[in-house]
Design a protein around this motif. Sequence first.
Motif, PDB file in Angstrom:
ATOM      1  N   TRP A 175       2.483  -3.578  -6.707  1.00 35.77           N
ATOM      2  CA  TRP A 175       2.583  -3.728  -5.083  1.00 35.77           C
ATOM      3  C   TRP A 175       3.623  -3.081  -4.505  1.00 35.77           C
ATOM      4  CZ3 TRP A 175       0.205  -5.532  -0.963  1.00 35.77           C
ATOM      5  CH2 TRP A 175       1.424  -6.468  -0.120  1.00 35.77           C
ATOM      6  N   ARG A 176       5.318  -2.224  -5.471  1.00 32.66           N
ATOM      7  CA  ARG A 176       6.014  -1.819  -5.042  1.00 32.66           C
ATOM      8  C   ARG A 176       6.398  -0.277  -5.016  1.00 32.66           C
ATOM      9  NH1 ARG A 176       8.426  -5.823  -9.239  1.00 32.66           N
ATOM     10  NH2 ARG A 176       8.330  -3.934 -10.890  1.00 32.66           N
ATOM     11  N   ASP A 177       4.794  -0.198  -5.942  1.00 31.06           N
ATOM     12  CA  ASP A 177       4.989   1.271  -5.397  1.00 31.06           C
ATOM     13  C   ASP A 177       3.460   1.629  -4.778  1.00 31.06           C
ATOM     14  OD1 ASP A 177       4.260   4.048  -6.191  1.00 31.06           O
ATOM     15  OD2 ASP A 177       5.088   3.764  -7.903  1.00 31.06           O
ATOM     16  N   PRO A 178       3.951   2.488  -3.578  1.00 29.95           N
ATOM     17  CA  PRO A 178       2.537   3.109  -2.641  1.00 29.95           C
ATOM     18  C   PRO A 178       1.873   3.374  -3.364  1.00 29.95           C
ATOM     19  CG  PRO A 178       5.387   2.671  -1.522  1.00 29.95           C
ATOM     20  CD  PRO A 178       4.695   2.467  -2.809  1.00 29.95           C
ATOM     21  N   ALA A 179       1.981   4.368  -4.299  1.00 26.77           N
ATOM     22  CA  ALA A 179       1.208   5.669  -4.271  1.00 26.77           C
ATOM     23  C   ALA A 179      -0.069   4.876  -5.455  1.00 26.77           C
ATOM     24  CB  ALA A 179       1.715   6.819  -4.768  1.00 26.77           C
ATOM     25  N   LEU A 180       0.991   4.041  -6.258  1.00 28.63           N
ATOM     26  CA  LEU A 180      -0.061   3.578  -7.211  1.00 28.63           C
ATOM     27  C   LEU A 180      -0.937   2.254  -6.441  1.00 28.63           C
ATOM     28  CD1 LEU A 180      -0.593   3.103 -10.046  1.00 28.63           C
ATOM     29  CD2 LEU A 180       1.373   1.792 -10.964  1.00 28.63           C
ATOM     30  N   LEU A 181      -0.384   1.624  -5.078  1.00 27.60           N
ATOM     31  CA  LEU A 181      -1.092   1.003  -4.873  1.00 27.60           C
ATOM     32  C   LEU A 181      -2.209   1.021  -3.952  1.00 27.60           C
ATOM     33  CD1 LEU A 181      -1.622  -2.282  -3.664  1.00 27.60           C
ATOM     34  CD2 LEU A 181       0.540  -1.615  -1.541  1.00 27.60           C
ATOM     35  N   GLN A 182      -2.007   2.742  -3.132  1.00 28.06           N
ATOM     36  CA  GLN A 182      -2.904   3.202  -2.754  1.00 28.06           C
ATOM     37  C   GLN A 182      -4.034   4.188  -3.902  1.00 28.06           C
ATOM     38  OE1 GLN A 182      -4.620   7.015  -2.481  1.00 28.06           O
ATOM     39  NE2 GLN A 182      -5.219   6.627  -1.230  1.00 28.06           N
ATOM     40  N   ALA A 183      -4.224   3.708  -4.607  1.00 26.99           N
ATOM     41  CA  ALA A 183      -4.929   4.482  -5.914  1.00 26.99           C
ATOM     42  C   ALA A 183      -5.223   2.695  -6.321  1.00 26.99           C
ATOM     43  CB  ALA A 183      -3.865   5.261  -7.247  1.00 26.99           C
ATOM     44  N   ALA A 184      -5.035   2.480  -6.529  1.00 28.28           N
ATOM     45  CA  ALA A 184      -5.243   0.840  -7.156  1.00 28.28           C
ATOM     46  C   ALA A 184      -6.737   0.477  -6.392  1.00 28.28           C
ATOM     47  CB  ALA A 184      -4.473  -0.102  -7.610  1.00 28.28           C
ATOM     48  N   LEU A 185      -6.393   0.546  -5.440  1.00 31.88           N
ATOM     49  CA  LEU A 185      -7.372   0.178  -3.748  1.00 31.88           C
ATOM     50  C   LEU A 185      -8.254   1.083  -3.617  1.00 31.88           C
ATOM     51  CD1 LEU A 185      -4.480  -2.493  -2.255  1.00 31.88           C
ATOM     52  CD2 LEU A 185      -6.245  -2.984  -4.313  1.00 31.88           C
ATOM     53  N   ALA A 186      -8.236   2.580  -3.289  1.00 35.04           N
ATOM     54  CA  ALA A 186      -8.328   3.154  -2.676  1.00 35.04           C
ATOM     55  C   ALA A 186     -10.625   3.000  -2.700  1.00 35.04           C
ATOM     56  CB  ALA A 186      -8.953   4.968  -3.380  1.00 35.04           C
ATOM     57  N   LYS A 187     -10.987   2.932  -3.800  1.00 32.23           N
ATOM     58  CA  LYS A 187     -12.065   2.912  -3.913  1.00 32.23           C
ATOM     59  C   LYS A 187     -12.755   1.153  -3.074  1.00 32.23           C
ATOM     60  CE  LYS A 187     -13.152   4.343  -8.672  1.00 32.23           C
ATOM     61  NZ  LYS A 187     -11.169   3.636  -9.384  1.00 32.23           N
ATOM     62  N   MET A 188     -11.827   0.372  -2.256  1.00 33.07           N
ATOM     63  CA  MET A 188     -12.097  -0.581  -1.517  1.00 33.07           C
ATOM     64  C   MET A 188     -13.526  -0.305  -0.247  1.00 33.07           C
ATOM     65  SD  MET A 188      -9.824  -3.317  -2.387  1.00 33.07           S
ATOM     66  CE  MET A 188     -10.717  -4.632  -1.179  1.00 33.07           C
ATOM     67  N   PRO A 189     -12.776   0.835   0.397  1.00 33.91           N
ATOM     68  CA  PRO A 189     -13.965   0.611   1.633  1.00 33.91           C
ATOM     69  C   PRO A 189     -14.903   1.627   0.983  1.00 33.91           C
ATOM     70  CG  PRO A 189     -11.440   1.995   1.859  1.00 33.91           C
ATOM     71  CD  PRO A 189     -11.362   0.789   0.606  1.00 33.91           C
ATOM     72  N   VAL A 190     -15.617   2.259   0.338  1.00 31.19           N
ATOM     73  CA  VAL A 190     -16.578   2.891   0.109  1.00 31.19           C
ATOM     74  C   VAL A 190     -17.216   1.787  -0.892  1.00 31.19           C
ATOM     75  CG1 VAL A 190     -15.810   5.448  -0.550  1.00 31.19           C
ATOM     76  CG2 VAL A 190     -16.202   3.941  -2.535  1.00 31.19           C
ATOM     77  N   LEU A 195      -6.013  -0.399   4.593  1.00 30.11           N
ATOM     78  CA  LEU A 195      -5.736   0.598   3.958  1.00 30.11           C
ATOM     79  C   LEU A 195      -3.912   1.027   4.133  1.00 30.11           C
ATOM     80  CD1 LEU A 195      -5.539  -0.067   0.618  1.00 30.11           C
ATOM     81  CD2 LEU A 195      -6.885   1.848   0.159  1.00 30.11           C
ATOM     82  N   VAL A 196      -4.572   2.371   4.601  1.00 31.54           N
ATOM     83  CA  VAL A 196      -3.823   3.194   5.604  1.00 31.54           C
ATOM     84  C   VAL A 196      -2.449   2.472   5.913  1.00 31.54           C
ATOM     85  CG1 VAL A 196      -3.678   4.963   6.549  1.00 31.54           C
ATOM     86  CG2 VAL A 196      -5.455   4.722   5.354  1.00 31.54           C
ATOM     87  N   LEU A 197      -2.422   1.060   6.678  1.00 38.55           N
ATOM     88  CA  LEU A 197      -1.405   0.601   7.266  1.00 38.55           C
ATOM     89  C   LEU A 197      -0.616   0.215   6.446  1.00 38.55           C
ATOM     90  CD1 LEU A 197      -3.421  -1.058  10.271  1.00 38.55           C
ATOM     91  CD2 LEU A 197      -1.388   1.108  10.411  1.00 38.55           C
ATOM     92  N   LEU A 198      -1.114  -0.383   5.463  1.00 35.78           N
ATOM     93  CA  LEU A 198      -0.730  -0.885   4.089  1.00 35.78           C
ATOM     94  C   LEU A 198      -0.036  -0.418   2.962  1.00 35.78           C
ATOM     95  CD1 LEU A 198      -0.704  -3.948   2.203  1.00 35.78           C
ATOM     96  CD2 LEU A 198      -2.148  -2.987   0.809  1.00 35.78           C
ATOM     97  N   VAL A 199       0.039   0.835   3.011  1.00 37.60           N
ATOM     98  CA  VAL A 199       0.278   1.447   1.973  1.00 37.60           C
ATOM     99  C   VAL A 199       1.755   2.227   3.127  1.00 37.60           C
ATOM    100  CG1 VAL A 199      -0.268   3.965   1.202  1.00 37.60           C
ATOM    101  CG2 VAL A 199      -1.844   2.711   0.766  1.00 37.60           C
ATOM    102  N   ARG A 200       1.165   2.572   4.069  1.00 36.83           N
ATOM    103  CA  ARG A 200       2.237   2.668   5.201  1.00 36.83           C
ATOM    104  C   ARG A 200       3.729   2.088   5.052  1.00 36.83           C
ATOM    105  NH1 ARG A 200      -0.540   6.226   9.953  1.00 36.83           N
ATOM    106  NH2 ARG A 200      -0.894   8.118   8.606  1.00 36.83           N
ATOM    107  N   SER A 201       3.623   0.793   5.044  1.00 29.24           N
ATOM    108  CA  SER A 201       4.287  -0.490   5.502  1.00 29.24           C
ATOM    109  C   SER A 201       4.291  -1.091   4.281  1.00 29.24           C
ATOM    110  CB  SER A 201       3.481  -1.442   5.698  1.00 29.24           C
ATOM    111  OG  SER A 201       2.949  -1.719   4.786  1.00 29.24           O
ATOM    112  N   ARG A 202       4.144  -0.430   3.197  1.00 24.64           N
ATOM    113  CA  ARG A 202       5.205  -0.186   1.706  1.00 24.64           C
ATOM    114  C   ARG A 202       5.634   0.470   1.882  1.00 24.64           C
ATOM    115  NH1 ARG A 202       5.826  -5.050   0.636  1.00 24.64           N
ATOM    116  NH2 ARG A 202       6.422  -4.325  -1.534  1.00 24.64           N
ATOM    117  N   ALA A 203       5.702   1.803   1.827  1.00 24.92           N
ATOM    118  CA  ALA A 203       6.594   3.223   2.094  1.00 24.92           C
ATOM    119  C   ALA A 203       7.625   3.412   2.194  1.00 24.92           C
ATOM    120  CB  ALA A 203       6.087   4.752   2.220  1.00 24.92           C
TER     121      ALA A 203
END
Length: 405
Positions: A220-235, A397-405
Amino acid sequence: MSTPGLLANRGFRRLWLAQAVSLFGDWFTYVAVGTLALSESTGLAGVAAVLVAHTLPRAVLAPFAGRLADRRDRGVILVVGSLLRALVVLLMIAVVGSGDAGTVALAGLVFLRMALSAFTDPAASAALPQLVPAHQLGSANALLGATWSTLFSLGVAAGGFVTAFVGPRGALAIDAATFLLAALLFATLPRLRPGEPIASEASASAIDSPDFLAAWRRTWRDPALLQAALAKMPVALANGGGWFLLHAYAGLQGVGAVAVTLGVMHGVRGLGTGLGPLLWARVERLRGTVPGIHLGTAVTLAGVALFAAFDLPAVLVVASILWGLGMGATWVTSTTRLQLLTPNALLGRLAAIDLMAHTCAQCLGGLLGALVADALLFPAAAGWLGAAGGLLAWGLLVLLVRSRA
């Protein structure tokens, strides 16, 4: 992608072969179980039940599986998991054709089999960076993805015809044999204990706590890691709705044609799933990158929407290829990125977070699609809902990652 160089790596070669053998058996019985779900006694409600049985146990057990993969030898987990899955498949053979009680028992055994895969999937994902250097991880994942899709196409196509002619029991017997062979191959891997030196050491710092929540807080503290871990959810959301729609279409073909139709339709989608990783691996800007994930997501959503919009055979073929192409590219790209960003001590738990996120999303997409399609008496609604849900999840997900950056 340098396939000869990868296959010269004995550890990776054995992991690849073991997973290939196991996957062929999995997809061989994919049609058998889907055919049983579309029987006269269960209908489309059975399809929804099978989807839950295939996804929910993996999501529920992912935290425990990830923790285990970060505390025990990952090769041992793969061996034991394969042997136990072979035993479960043998039990599935025994209950096929036992009436309503057998249908309930079969669903329970499918649930157990997928629960066991919740332990083997994170272990295999965590083992890969221990066997392959960082500069080859993208190519290794692309090869595994292409193998997955090739065997998916071959397995479901062969499984469709075999199930049509010899019945589900024969397909299940082949599946059990592949699990046994995979266990033998996994047993030849070197020690894969967490915390030992690995071929690909990530730049992020590890944490000592084996707790799953501690791994999530780190993510949760690492936006890049968060984005990679949740990237498959939309598809995965889109795939859940599309999966239900595909089975609904097959169910309309008549009892005798269900197995063959499922095999062909899944096989065409599998071809696309193999093309995606290979195409993305050739383009540096897409290989293991955020733009690569986004493009794969967009192609997936477009493919599922097209699949829902038309029921013409030619259009369904194109839609299935696009659907698979985007999914395969997203899967491989996000997995590669996650492995590159994750230190060895966290590999199992981050793979489990990834597994839990996308399996929950797929289950949700399929169940909501089934409910809406049944309520409206309009199967295509499942595909439309899946595509719309995937689009919404992608934006959030895009908004979440940007808010954590």
